[in-house]
Design a protein around this motif. Structure first.
Motif, PDB file in Angstrom:
ATOM      1  N   ALA A   1      -0.987  -4.544 -16.863  1.00 66.00           N
ATOM      2  CA  ALA A   1      -2.262  -3.807 -17.306  1.00 66.00           C
ATOM      3  C   ALA A   1      -1.830  -2.365 -18.352  1.00 66.00           C
ATOM      4  N   ASP A   2      -1.540  -2.538 -19.589  1.00 65.10           N
ATOM      5  CA  ASP A   2      -1.021  -1.299 -20.178  1.00 65.10           C
ATOM      6  C   ASP A   2      -2.471  -0.195 -20.724  1.00 65.10           C
ATOM      7  N   ASN A   3      -1.788   0.428 -21.052  1.00 66.63           N
ATOM      8  CA  ASN A   3      -2.752   2.303 -21.348  1.00 66.63           C
ATOM      9  C   ASN A   3      -3.798   2.088 -21.527  1.00 66.63           C
ATOM     10  N   GLN A   4      -4.371   1.129 -22.413  1.00 65.93           N
ATOM     11  CA  GLN A   4      -5.584   0.656 -21.937  1.00 65.93           C
ATOM     12  C   GLN A   4      -6.330   0.152 -21.154  1.00 65.93           C
ATOM     13  N   GLY A   5      -6.201  -0.621 -19.923  1.00 67.16           N
ATOM     14  CA  GLY A   5      -6.694  -1.399 -19.542  1.00 67.16           C
ATOM     15  C   GLY A   5      -6.264  -3.574 -19.627  1.00 67.16           C
ATOM     16  N   ARG A   6      -5.622  -3.051 -20.629  1.00 65.19           N
ATOM     17  CA  ARG A   6      -5.197  -4.588 -21.354  1.00 65.19           C
ATOM     18  C   ARG A   6      -4.650  -5.374 -20.476  1.00 65.19           C
TER      19      ARG A   6
ATOM     20  N   GLY B   1      -6.015   0.635 -16.486  1.00 68.79           N
ATOM     21  CA  GLY B   1      -4.994   1.433 -16.967  1.00 68.79           C
ATOM     22  C   GLY B   1      -3.503   1.535 -16.594  1.00 68.79           C
ATOM     23  N   PHE B   2      -2.397   1.395 -16.353  1.00 69.11           N
ATOM     24  CA  PHE B   2      -0.787   0.434 -16.046  1.00 69.11           C
ATOM     25  C   PHE B   2      -1.005   0.118 -14.359  1.00 69.11           C
ATOM     26  N   SER B   3      -1.866  -0.780 -14.411  1.00 71.56           N
ATOM     27  CA  SER B   3      -1.914  -1.315 -13.522  1.00 71.56           C
ATOM     28  C   SER B   3      -0.917  -2.245 -12.933  1.00 71.56           C
ATOM     29  N   PRO B   4      -0.223  -2.280 -11.682  1.00 71.80           N
ATOM     30  CA  PRO B   4       1.689  -2.900 -11.721  1.00 71.80           C
ATOM     31  C   PRO B   4       1.531  -4.613 -11.464  1.00 71.80           C
ATOM     32  N   PRO B   5       1.830  -5.050 -12.429  1.00 77.15           N
ATOM     33  CA  PRO B   5       2.515  -6.877 -11.835  1.00 77.15           C
ATOM     34  C   PRO B   5       2.185  -7.223 -10.602  1.00 77.15           C
ATOM     35  N   LEU B   6       1.448  -8.118  -9.879  1.00 75.62           N
ATOM     36  CA  LEU B   6       1.165  -8.652  -9.076  1.00 75.62           C
ATOM     37  C   LEU B   6       0.796  -7.477  -8.271  1.00 75.62           C
ATOM     38  N   GLN B   7      -0.295  -7.091  -7.982  1.00 75.08           N
ATOM     39  CA  GLN B   7      -0.737  -5.934  -7.672  1.00 75.08           C
ATOM     40  C   GLN B   7      -2.141  -5.877  -7.774  1.00 75.08           C
ATOM     41  N   GLU B   8      -2.852  -5.492  -6.883  1.00 73.01           N
ATOM     42  CA  GLU B   8      -4.425  -5.406  -7.508  1.00 73.01           C
ATOM     43  C   GLU B   8      -4.828  -3.750  -7.668  1.00 73.01           C
ATOM     44  N   ASN B   9      -5.557  -3.366  -8.184  1.00 73.65           N
ATOM     45  CA  ASN B   9      -5.497  -2.476  -8.648  1.00 73.65           C
ATOM     46  C   ASN B   9      -6.573  -2.199  -7.465  1.00 73.65           C
ATOM     47  N   PRO B  10      -6.036  -0.432  -6.848  1.00 73.99           N
ATOM     48  CA  PRO B  10      -7.569  -0.022  -5.492  1.00 73.99           C
ATOM     49  C   PRO B  10      -9.114   0.487  -6.413  1.00 73.99           C
ATOM     50  N   PHE B  11      -8.860   0.455  -7.778  1.00 70.97           N
ATOM     51  CA  PHE B  11     -10.379   1.260  -8.205  1.00 70.97           C
ATOM     52  C   PHE B  11     -11.442  -0.358  -8.831  1.00 70.97           C
ATOM     53  N   THR B  12     -10.671  -1.067  -9.567  1.00 65.61           N
ATOM     54  CA  THR B  12     -11.545  -2.123  -9.485  1.00 65.61           C
ATOM     55  C   THR B  12     -11.807  -3.524  -8.578  1.00 65.61           C
ATOM     56  N   ASN B  13      -9.876  -3.919  -7.786  1.00 65.74           N
ATOM     57  CA  ASN B  13      -9.697  -4.616  -7.258  1.00 65.74           C
ATOM     58  C   ASN B  13      -9.697  -5.977  -7.927  1.00 65.74           C
TER      59      ASN B  13
ATOM     60  N   GLU C   1       6.391   2.903 -16.492  1.00 67.52           N
ATOM     61  CA  GLU C   1       5.402   0.989 -16.922  1.00 67.52           C
ATOM     62  C   GLU C   1       6.170   0.371 -17.406  1.00 67.52           C
ATOM     63  N   TRP C   2       7.683  -0.445 -16.754  1.00 72.95           N
ATOM     64  CA  TRP C   2       8.340  -1.382 -17.593  1.00 72.95           C
ATOM     65  C   TRP C   2       7.600  -2.139 -17.794  1.00 72.95           C
ATOM     66  N   TRP C   3       6.449  -2.747 -17.275  1.00 73.00           N
ATOM     67  CA  TRP C   3       6.217  -3.909 -17.585  1.00 73.00           C
ATOM     68  C   TRP C   3       5.331  -4.205 -19.290  1.00 73.00           C
ATOM     69  N   ILE C   4       4.700  -3.018 -19.206  1.00 71.07           N
ATOM     70  CA  ILE C   4       4.455  -3.322 -21.230  1.00 71.07           C
ATOM     71  C   ILE C   4       4.958  -3.421 -22.269  1.00 71.07           C
ATOM     72  N   LEU C   5       6.511  -3.418 -21.146  1.00 68.74           N
ATOM     73  CA  LEU C   5       7.995  -3.838 -23.059  1.00 68.74           C
ATOM     74  C   LEU C   5       8.609  -4.814 -22.526  1.00 68.74           C
ATOM     75  N   PHE C   6       8.518  -4.948 -21.076  1.00 65.79           N
ATOM     76  CA  PHE C   6       9.952  -6.175 -20.431  1.00 65.79           C
ATOM     77  C   PHE C   6       9.081  -7.116 -20.794  1.00 65.79           C
ATOM     78  N   PHE C   7       7.621  -7.384 -20.598  1.00 64.85           N
ATOM     79  CA  PHE C   7       7.010  -9.492 -21.018  1.00 64.85           C
ATOM     80  C   PHE C   7       7.395 -10.008 -22.515  1.00 64.85           C
ATOM     81  N   PRO C   8       6.474  -9.060 -23.395  1.00 63.10           N
ATOM     82  CA  PRO C   8       6.471  -9.136 -24.463  1.00 63.10           C
ATOM     83  C   PRO C   8       7.680  -8.904 -25.074  1.00 63.10           C
ATOM     84  N   ALA C   9       8.475  -8.036 -24.742  1.00 61.78           N
ATOM     85  CA  ALA C   9      10.117  -8.697 -25.434  1.00 61.78           C
ATOM     86  C   ALA C   9      10.875  -9.488 -24.490  1.00 61.78           C
ATOM     87  N   LEU C  10      10.622 -10.584 -23.317  1.00 59.63           N
ATOM     88  CA  LEU C  10      11.021 -11.447 -22.792  1.00 59.63           C
ATOM     89  C   LEU C  10      10.824 -12.853 -23.611  1.00 59.63           C
TER      90      LEU C  10
END
Length: 306
Positions: free
Chosen positions: A78-83, A59-71, A271-280
């Motif tokens: 990713a959004d709030n549900q890890g999608r 959840g809330f993984s930023p763009p172009l970055q590896e999640n430190p917990f799951t790699n 968490e701007w990316w959850i809104l930005f990319f669908p809107a774009l």
């Protein structure tokens, strides 16, 4: 098939298309988005609406970055549900395109049919249809769609509301968008019905339905195509607006509008990316379709060229 493409490429419309960089870029964008939506199950790394494929630790993984917990790595984050946001966009794009295309098709069939009847029959029938159209034009299309959607969803049993929500949305947007087709086709029918080829068809014993759809309708196809293209962009925006307001696509089948509504809840928290990319994506789709409609209008009616 190849010969037809060659004929189109050599025609006046093909020449106009080749000479318009905006039309070419818009067409490429529409094709790319359409193919991405159609092949979403094979392109996306996950089905974002299958709980078994989700991990809340993403959840809330930023763009172009590896999640430190799951790699795990997410291009659009990713959004709030890890999608995966990229996956949600392509799946949401499928819903938005389906609703837009089917709503325009429904509005086109309804509007063309009523316009032909009004223009060919005339008299009281024409007055009733056109006064209904005039009354509808006094209300914003989005309010009409909301009213129809609310009534239809209220009538449906509670357990089936999410299942029929998409189809109710299609009918609601289509019923709010039939007037432009009806007005254009009515004008064409009134002009064509007294011409020699129509009178000859009457003398040959052809019925009114045959005359309207075989002889009159083909002469109105150019403006119908233009209106349909522009209406597609408006229908996609209308669907996104309704879903953003919470009266459109259900959470189980979210569209781009639903994703934007979810994203705006987290936009101010970083968490701007959850809104930005669908809107774009919605902006690119609507702008591309609308630009194609503008080009098609000028190509089919050179007198409108600036």
């Amino acid at each position: 098939m190849i010969s037809r493409i060659s004929s189109f490429w050599a025609s006046d419309i093909g020449w106009s298309f080749r000479g318009s960089p905006v039309a070419i870029l818009s067409a490429i964008m529409v094709v790319v988005l359409l193919m991405a939506a159609l092949f979403a199950p094979w392109i996306t790394p996950q089905n974002p609406f299958d709980p078994s494929e989700l991990n809340l630790a993403n959840g809330f993984s930023p763009p172009l970055q590896e999640n430190p917990f799951t790699n795990d790595f997410f291009v659009f984050g990713a959004d709030n549900q890890g999608r995966d946001v990229f996956s949600t966009i392509l799946y949401g794009l499928r819903i938005s395109l389906m609703v837009g295309v089917l709503a325009v098709a429904f509005g086109l069939v309804l509007g063309v049919s009523l316009g032909l009847i009004a223009g060919y029959v005339g008299g009281r029938v024409d007055s009733i249809i056109m006064r209904t159209a005039d009354i509808q034009l006094t209300f914003p299309a989005i309010l009409i769609a909301m009213l129809i959607f609310g009534i239809a969803k209220g009538v449906a049993p509670i357990e089936y509301r999410d299942q029929v929500a998409i189809w109710v949305l299609i009918v609601a947007i289509g019923l709010s968008d039939w007037v432009p087709f009806a007005r254009v086709v009515r004008g064409a029918a009134m002009v064509q019905k007294n011409k020699d080829f129509v009178l000859a068809a009457k003398l040959a014993g052809q019925g009114p339905m045959t005359i309207m759809f075989r002889h009159i309708l083909p002469n109105a196809m150019s403006p119908i195509l233009v209106i349909a293209t522009i209406s597609l962009a408006l229908a996609i925006i209308a669907e996104a607006t309704l879903s953003f307001l919470g009266v459109g696509a259900p959470p189980t089948k979210p569209s781009l509008g639903t994703l934007i509504r979810v994203g705006q809840e987290f936009a101010l928290s970083g968490e701007w990316w959850i809104l930005f990319f669908p809107a774009l994506t919605l902006l690119m789709l609507a702008l591309s379709v609308n630009s194609l409609g503008d080009w098609l209008r000028d190509a089919l009616n050179p007198s409108l060229k600036s």
